[in-house]
Design a protein around this motif. Structure first.
Motif, PDB file in Angstrom:
ATOM      1  N   ASN A 273      43.085  49.260  26.349  1.00  0.00           N
ATOM      2  CA  ASN A 273      43.741  48.753  25.139  1.00  0.00           C
ATOM      3  C   ASN A 273      42.723  48.228  24.138  1.00  0.00           C
ATOM      4  O   ASN A 273      42.934  47.210  23.484  1.00  0.00           O
ATOM      5  N   GLY A 274      41.587  48.910  24.069  1.00  0.00           N
ATOM      6  CA  GLY A 274      40.565  48.559  23.098  1.00  0.00           C
ATOM      7  C   GLY A 274      39.667  47.407  23.485  1.00  0.00           C
ATOM      8  O   GLY A 274      38.762  47.048  22.741  1.00  0.00           O
ATOM      9  N   GLU A 275      39.893  46.814  24.657  1.00  0.00           N
ATOM     10  CA  GLU A 275      39.075  45.678  25.088  1.00  0.00           C
ATOM     11  C   GLU A 275      38.307  46.036  26.349  1.00  0.00           C
ATOM     12  O   GLU A 275      38.769  46.817  27.178  1.00  0.00           O
ATOM     13  N   ASN A 276      37.161  45.415  26.506  1.00  0.00           N
ATOM     14  CA  ASN A 276      36.322  45.645  27.675  1.00  0.00           C
ATOM     15  C   ASN A 276      37.114  45.340  28.945  1.00  0.00           C
ATOM     16  O   ASN A 276      37.729  44.278  29.060  1.00  0.00           O
ATOM     17  N   VAL A 277      37.094  46.262  29.888  1.00  0.00           N
ATOM     18  CA  VAL A 277      37.816  46.094  31.154  1.00  0.00           C
ATOM     19  C   VAL A 277      37.386  44.808  31.858  1.00  0.00           C
ATOM     20  O   VAL A 277      38.213  44.091  32.421  1.00  0.00           O
ATOM     21  N   LEU A 278      36.101  44.506  31.826  1.00  0.00           N
ATOM     22  CA  LEU A 278      35.593  43.343  32.557  1.00  0.00           C
ATOM     23  C   LEU A 278      36.000  42.020  31.917  1.00  0.00           C
ATOM     24  O   LEU A 278      35.780  40.958  32.495  1.00  0.00           O
ATOM     25  N   GLU A 279      36.612  42.087  30.733  1.00  0.00           N
ATOM     26  CA  GLU A 279      37.108  40.875  30.081  1.00  0.00           C
ATOM     27  C   GLU A 279      38.624  40.737  30.217  1.00  0.00           C
ATOM     28  O   GLU A 279      39.214  39.812  29.660  1.00  0.00           O
ATOM     29  N   GLN A 280      39.267  41.622  30.953  1.00  0.00           N
ATOM     30  CA  GLN A 280      40.707  41.570  31.179  1.00  0.00           C
ATOM     31  C   GLN A 280      41.036  40.438  32.160  1.00  0.00           C
ATOM     32  O   GLN A 280      40.183  40.030  32.968  1.00  0.00           O
ATOM     33  N   PRO A 281      42.271  39.928  32.135  1.00  0.00           N
ATOM     34  CA  PRO A 281      42.647  38.795  33.007  1.00  0.00           C
ATOM     35  C   PRO A 281      42.379  39.016  34.494  1.00  0.00           C
ATOM     36  O   PRO A 281      41.950  38.100  35.186  1.00  0.00           O
ATOM     37  N   ASN A 282      42.614  40.240  35.005  1.00  0.00           N
ATOM     38  CA  ASN A 282      42.424  40.478  36.442  1.00  0.00           C
ATOM     39  C   ASN A 282      40.964  40.518  36.858  1.00  0.00           C
ATOM     40  O   ASN A 282      40.654  40.429  38.051  1.00  0.00           O
ATOM     41  N   ALA A 283      40.059  40.641  35.895  1.00  0.00           N
ATOM     42  CA  ALA A 283      38.633  40.719  36.230  1.00  0.00           C
ATOM     43  C   ALA A 283      38.169  39.467  36.965  1.00  0.00           C
ATOM     44  O   ALA A 283      37.339  39.554  37.865  1.00  0.00           O
TER      45      ALA A 283
END
Length: 156
Positions: A56-66
């Motif tokens: 969704n346009g955001e770095n995966v590693l900055e997602q809540p589940n990270a």
């Protein structure tokens, strides 16, 4: 070829996860650093990062589940807000569809920056290189899941 490797790896992983429930998935046998749930969440997170980099346009590693499944985390970081094991299994099945359907387009994209694994001397400049590494990484954690499942079954 890599598409088939992803398909086969996911197929084998799903076969081993089919009869694992939440109670088994959160067991952390003595002497281990994590459990099946953490292993599964970690490989899903890292495959999203290695293959797609952003969600969704955001770095995966900055997602809540990270915060639950990144390197250096463990089940000790779980606080009840992490995805359930069943949710992770659903994410796994959605992920393989995304990978199979989007892999070729990803290979044409440019990574925002190379991925460097300094301790292993590995540098992945593009999505093709990081996708190949994703298969290696996934199968490493798949092996950990099989080992943990075997240990848990012996404890029962």
């Amino acid at each position: 070829m890599i598409k088939q490797q992803f398909k086969d790896s996911y197929k084998l992983l799903n076969k081993h996860l089919k009869d694992v429930d939440e109670a088994q998935a959160i067991v952390q046998p003595d002497g281990t650093n994590n459990n099946i749930k953490w292993q599964l969440g970690h490989l899903i997170l890292l495959n999203d990062f290695l293959v797609f980099e952003t969600m969704n346009g955001e770095n995966v590693l900055e997602q809540p589940n990270a915060k639950y499944f990144l390197w250096g985390t463990s089940p000790m970081d779980f606080d009840g807000n992490e995805p359930s094991f069943e949710e992770l299994k659903l994410l796994l099945n959605e992920q393989i569809d995304s990978i199979v359907n989007g892999l070729e387009a990803q290979f044409k994209k440019v990574r925002s920056k190379p991925i460097e694994l300094k301790d292993a001397g590995i540098v992945m400049e593009n999505f093709e290189e990081s996708s190949h590494f994703a298969v290696i990484h996934m199968n490493r954690h798949f092996g950990q899941i099989v080992m943990l499942k075997s240990m848990i079954n012996k404890l029962s």
